[in-house]
Design a protein around this motif. Structure first.
Motif, mmCIF file in Angstrom:
data_model
loop_
_atom_site.group_PDB
_atom_site.id
_atom_site.type_symbol
_atom_site.label_atom_id
_atom_site.label_comp_id
_atom_site.label_asym_id
_atom_site.label_seq_id
_atom_site.Cartn_x
_atom_site.Cartn_y
_atom_site.Cartn_z
ATOM 1 N N LYS A 76 17.474 -19.389 -39.719
ATOM 2 C CA LYS A 76 16.313 -19.798 -40.509
ATOM 3 C C LYS A 76 15.676 -21.042 -39.902
ATOM 4 O O LYS A 76 14.452 -21.158 -39.799
ATOM 5 C CB LYS A 76 16.724 -20.049 -41.951
ATOM 6 C CG LYS A 76 15.589 -20.486 -42.878
ATOM 7 C CD LYS A 76 16.099 -20.633 -44.298
ATOM 8 C CE LYS A 76 14.963 -21.086 -45.230
ATOM 9 N NZ LYS A 76 14.471 -22.439 -44.888
ATOM 10 N N HIS A 108 13.966 -19.880 -36.579
ATOM 11 C CA HIS A 108 12.764 -19.084 -36.764
ATOM 12 C C HIS A 108 11.634 -19.884 -37.388
ATOM 13 O O HIS A 108 10.456 -19.559 -37.181
ATOM 14 C CB HIS A 108 13.085 -17.856 -37.624
ATOM 15 C CG HIS A 108 14.063 -16.935 -36.958
ATOM 16 N ND1 HIS A 108 14.757 -15.941 -37.657
ATOM 17 C CD2 HIS A 108 14.477 -16.849 -35.659
ATOM 18 C CE1 HIS A 108 15.548 -15.296 -36.822
ATOM 19 N NE2 HIS A 108 15.395 -15.829 -35.603
ATOM 20 N N GLU A 109 11.935 -20.918 -38.145
ATOM 21 C CA GLU A 109 10.881 -21.767 -38.705
ATOM 22 C C GLU A 109 10.115 -22.508 -37.617
ATOM 23 O O GLU A 109 8.944 -22.851 -37.806
ATOM 24 C CB GLU A 109 11.484 -22.767 -39.691
ATOM 25 C CG GLU A 109 11.895 -22.155 -41.011
ATOM 26 C CD GLU A 109 12.572 -23.165 -41.918
ATOM 27 O OE1 GLU A 109 12.801 -22.834 -43.100
ATOM 28 O OE2 GLU A 109 12.874 -24.293 -41.435
ATOM 29 N N LEU A 165 7.474 -9.364 -34.842
ATOM 30 C CA LEU A 165 8.780 -9.201 -35.491
ATOM 31 C C LEU A 165 9.909 -9.571 -34.529
ATOM 32 O O LEU A 165 11.006 -9.002 -34.588
ATOM 33 C CB LEU A 165 8.952 -7.760 -35.975
ATOM 34 C CG LEU A 165 7.918 -7.251 -36.978
ATOM 35 C CD1 LEU A 165 8.125 -5.767 -37.249
ATOM 36 C CD2 LEU A 165 8.024 -8.032 -38.284
ATOM 37 N N ASP A 167 11.665 -12.173 -34.470
ATOM 38 C CA ASP A 167 12.819 -12.809 -35.105
ATOM 39 C C ASP A 167 13.839 -11.793 -35.596
ATOM 40 O O ASP A 167 15.011 -12.132 -35.791
ATOM 41 C CB ASP A 167 12.354 -13.682 -36.269
ATOM 42 C CG ASP A 167 11.572 -12.894 -37.287
ATOM 43 O OD1 ASP A 167 10.875 -11.926 -36.907
ATOM 44 O OD2 ASP A 167 11.654 -13.223 -38.487
ATOM 45 N N ARG A 168 13.418 -10.522 -35.774
ATOM 46 C CA ARG A 168 14.366 -9.488 -36.238
ATOM 47 C C ARG A 168 15.333 -9.083 -35.144
ATOM 48 O O ARG A 168 16.337 -8.407 -35.425
ATOM 49 C CB ARG A 168 13.596 -8.257 -36.730
ATOM 50 C CG ARG A 168 12.438 -8.587 -37.652
ATOM 51 C CD ARG A 168 12.870 -9.313 -38.919
ATOM 52 N NE ARG A 168 11.726 -9.851 -39.641
ATOM 53 C CZ ARG A 168 11.002 -9.169 -40.526
ATOM 54 N NH1 ARG A 168 11.295 -7.897 -40.778
ATOM 55 N NH2 ARG A 168 9.988 -9.732 -41.150
ATOM 56 N N ILE A 198 18.388 -10.942 -36.045
ATOM 57 C CA ILE A 198 19.047 -10.349 -37.223
ATOM 58 C C ILE A 198 19.881 -9.145 -36.816
ATOM 59 O O ILE A 198 21.020 -8.966 -37.285
ATOM 60 C CB ILE A 198 17.997 -9.964 -38.274
ATOM 61 C CG1 ILE A 198 17.179 -11.190 -38.694
ATOM 62 C CG2 ILE A 198 18.655 -9.317 -39.480
ATOM 63 C CD1 ILE A 198 17.990 -12.288 -39.320
ATOM 64 N N THR A 230 14.777 -10.853 -43.279
ATOM 65 C CA THR A 230 14.632 -12.110 -42.532
ATOM 66 C C THR A 230 15.838 -13.001 -42.799
ATOM 67 O O THR A 230 16.684 -12.719 -43.654
ATOM 68 C CB THR A 230 13.342 -12.825 -42.930
ATOM 69 O OG1 THR A 230 13.411 -13.164 -44.312
ATOM 70 C CG2 THR A 230 12.129 -11.937 -42.674
ATOM 71 N N GLU A 251 15.767 -15.915 -44.149
ATOM 72 C CA GLU A 251 15.639 -16.495 -45.485
ATOM 73 C C GLU A 251 16.046 -15.496 -46.557
ATOM 74 O O GLU A 251 16.670 -15.872 -47.569
ATOM 75 C CB GLU A 251 14.196 -16.950 -45.687
ATOM 76 C CG GLU A 251 13.963 -17.682 -46.989
ATOM 77 C CD GLU A 251 12.556 -18.192 -47.124
ATOM 78 O OE1 GLU A 251 12.243 -18.829 -48.153
ATOM 79 O OE2 GLU A 251 11.747 -17.952 -46.194
ATOM 80 N N GLN A 252 15.726 -14.223 -46.358
ATOM 81 C CA GLN A 252 16.142 -13.204 -47.319
ATOM 82 C C GLN A 252 17.653 -12.999 -47.310
ATOM 83 O O GLN A 252 18.252 -12.706 -48.368
ATOM 84 C CB GLN A 252 15.429 -11.885 -47.006
ATOM 85 C CG GLN A 252 13.928 -11.924 -47.261
ATOM 86 C CD GLN A 252 13.225 -10.669 -46.790
ATOM 87 O OE1 GLN A 252 13.829 -9.810 -46.126
ATOM 88 N NE2 GLN A 252 11.951 -10.541 -47.133
#
Length: 488
Positions: free
Chosen positions: A320, A323-324, A394, A396-397, A400, A457, A459-460
């Motif tokens: 997080k 990615h921010e 996308l 940043d995925r 993940i 994400t 954050e999720q």
């Protein structure tokens, strides 16, 4: 009766001097008359012979008869006007220019005997020097230059060398440029090619903690403070600008995400000349951590579900933060996830994990410093289809998916396939974990979904009820004894 008076010492001295002077004058007159008689100045000049001259080739030099020539002493008129003390000596050697009393006989000193001017004294030592000092001060205050300062100018001033500043590239992770789309700014080396090594001088290298394809990590102790650090350096000498930019990219990316409890701390970073040749060595002074999850996995240490949930929650917090900043890690895997000092696996929760190795980090939609796409075992399927995956919005995925694949490998207890049909089955969403928590398996399937838009994400992930429950059960806190990074 007349008495004979004995002359005094002064009169006697004058009497002898007059007698000596009269004798010298008589001798000089006789010598002059003899010289004039010998030279026959009164005889008329002889007429040249009228006989024909022979040819020049028939003439041969005749031997010189010195018996018929006058002596050297009476060939010329002696000098009676110049005193004997001022006559020149034709020998210019320093030893012959000095008499017994070390007084020169020449009216002018020899060029070798001239004294060189001494440099101007720095501090006044007498009244004249103090006057010159006062005049120079008046000149510095705006007055006209004095004659004393001109006469005592001393040596010419030494020109000041222009100080060359080392390059300072822009950090694209901290300062964004609106006029270009470049992620990384290349930097030329500006190092002094010497044999000095800051690492070897300031740190004592103990043991090797690990190594990769391009780097190796040592445990090094600071010689003055005794504090241990992890120092990362390159395995092969840096000889190209592209290789140097890759290391500079890691330094800047790691510096941008500092002061996070789940990211390895950076204390310092520098380049220095390589002692083995015309190359460079890069050094990153990092926070000393424990073993990596990849090392524990290779030693057949199985992780419990609670440990995996703690790892997922803490790595989601680190992602997080990354990615921010608009950054993508691109190398999330068990080998780059470390245990904090004082924590170990198998404790049933409460471990602290830290993400490291930012060598492949890149800004979303930007250009990469290197060409590697990361470990293929944890690579998302969209990265295999197109090389323009960073511009999809996308990007940043990708992290993940790699985090879900790392958790899946640690739970199943076997290494993920690198190719073949099992490799593509995993990227199609076929995940099997018999005997594991079904909620955890469902979370991993969602994180490794073939469509990147279906993945959550970072954050999720932090808002997931499963990870929040694991956080309440584990009560993991960062180790307060760990030194805080010094970088900003």
């Amino acid at each position: 009766m007349a008495m004979s008076m004995k002359p005094s010492s002064a009169n006697l001295f004058n009497y002898y001097n007059k007698q000596k002077l009269a004798q010298q004058c008589s001798e000089s007159t006789n010598s002059l008359q003899l010289s004039m008689r010998h030279m026959n100045l009164q005889d008329p000049p002889q007429q040249p012979s009228q006989e024909p001259r022979p040819h020049m080739r028939s003439l041969r030099p005749r031997a010189l008869d010195l018996s018929s020539q006058p002596s050297q002493e009476i060939q010329c008129t002696p000098d009676y006007l110049t005193p004997q003390e001022q006559l020149f000596r034709m020998d210019y050697e320093p030893s012959s220019m000095q008499l017994d009393d070390e007084v020169s006989r020449s009216p002018l000193p020899s060029p070798r005997a001239q004294k060189r001017p001494r440099p101007l004294k720095a501090h006044p030592t007498g009244p004249a020097d103090e006057e010159c000092s006062s005049q120079s001060q008046s000149r510095s205050m705006g007055g006209e230059p004095s004659t004393c300062s001109k006469a005592l100018s001393g040596r010419p001033p030494i020109p000041k060398l222009r100080e060359i500043q080392p390059p300072m590239p822009r950090n694209p992770y901290l300062v964004r440029a609106d006029d270009d789309n470049h992620v990384f700014q290349a930097s030329q080396s500006c190092l002094n090619r010497g044999s000095y090594s800051r690492f070897l001088w300031d740190y004592h290298q103990e043991v090797e903690l690990g190594h990769g394809n391009f780097s190796k990590v040592y445990r090094a102790v600071h010689r003055l403070t005794g504090v241990a650090f992890a120092v990362k350096t390159n395995r092969s000498p840096i000889t190209t600008l592209q290789a140097r930019n890759m290391w500079l990219n890691e330094m800047q990316a790691l510096a941008a995400v500092q002061h996070h409890p789940n990211i390895v701390g950076l204390y310092d970073a520098w380049f220095e000349p390589d002692v083995r040749g015309d190359a460079e060595q890069a050094y990153l002074k990092l926070e000393l951590c424990g073993d990596s999850l990849g090392g524990a996995f290779k030693r057949r240490m199985l992780m419990k579900e609670q440990d995996v949930l703690d790892m997922l929650r803490q790595m989601a917090s680190a992602l997080k933060r990354i990615h921010e900043l608009g950054m993508v890690h691109l190398d999330v895997k068990p080998d780059n996830i470390y245990m904090a000092v004082g924590h170990s696996l198998g404790s049933g929760g409460g471990g602290v994990y830290k993400l490291g190795d930012f060598g492949l980090a890149v800004v979303q939609g930007g250009q990469r410093a290197g060409t590697s796409e990361g470990d293929s075992k944890y690579l998302a399927p969209e990265a295999l289809k197109s090389r323009d995956f960073l511009n999809s919005g996308l990007a940043d995925r990708l992290d993940i998916f790699a985090l879900g694949a790392s958790a899946y490998e640690l739970l199943r207890g076997s290494e993920l396939p690198k190719n073949g049909q099992p490799y593509h089955d995993i990227r199609a969403g076929k995940i099997f974990l018999p005997g594991s928590n079904q909620r955890l398996v469902a979370l991993l399937k969602k994180m490794m979904a073939p469509d990147p838009a279906q993945r959550p994400t970072a954050e999720q992930l932090l808002k997931s009820s499963l990870l929040n429950t694991a956080a309440g059960a584990g009560h993991s806190q960062p180790n307060p004894s760990t030194p805080q990074p010094l970088s900003q």
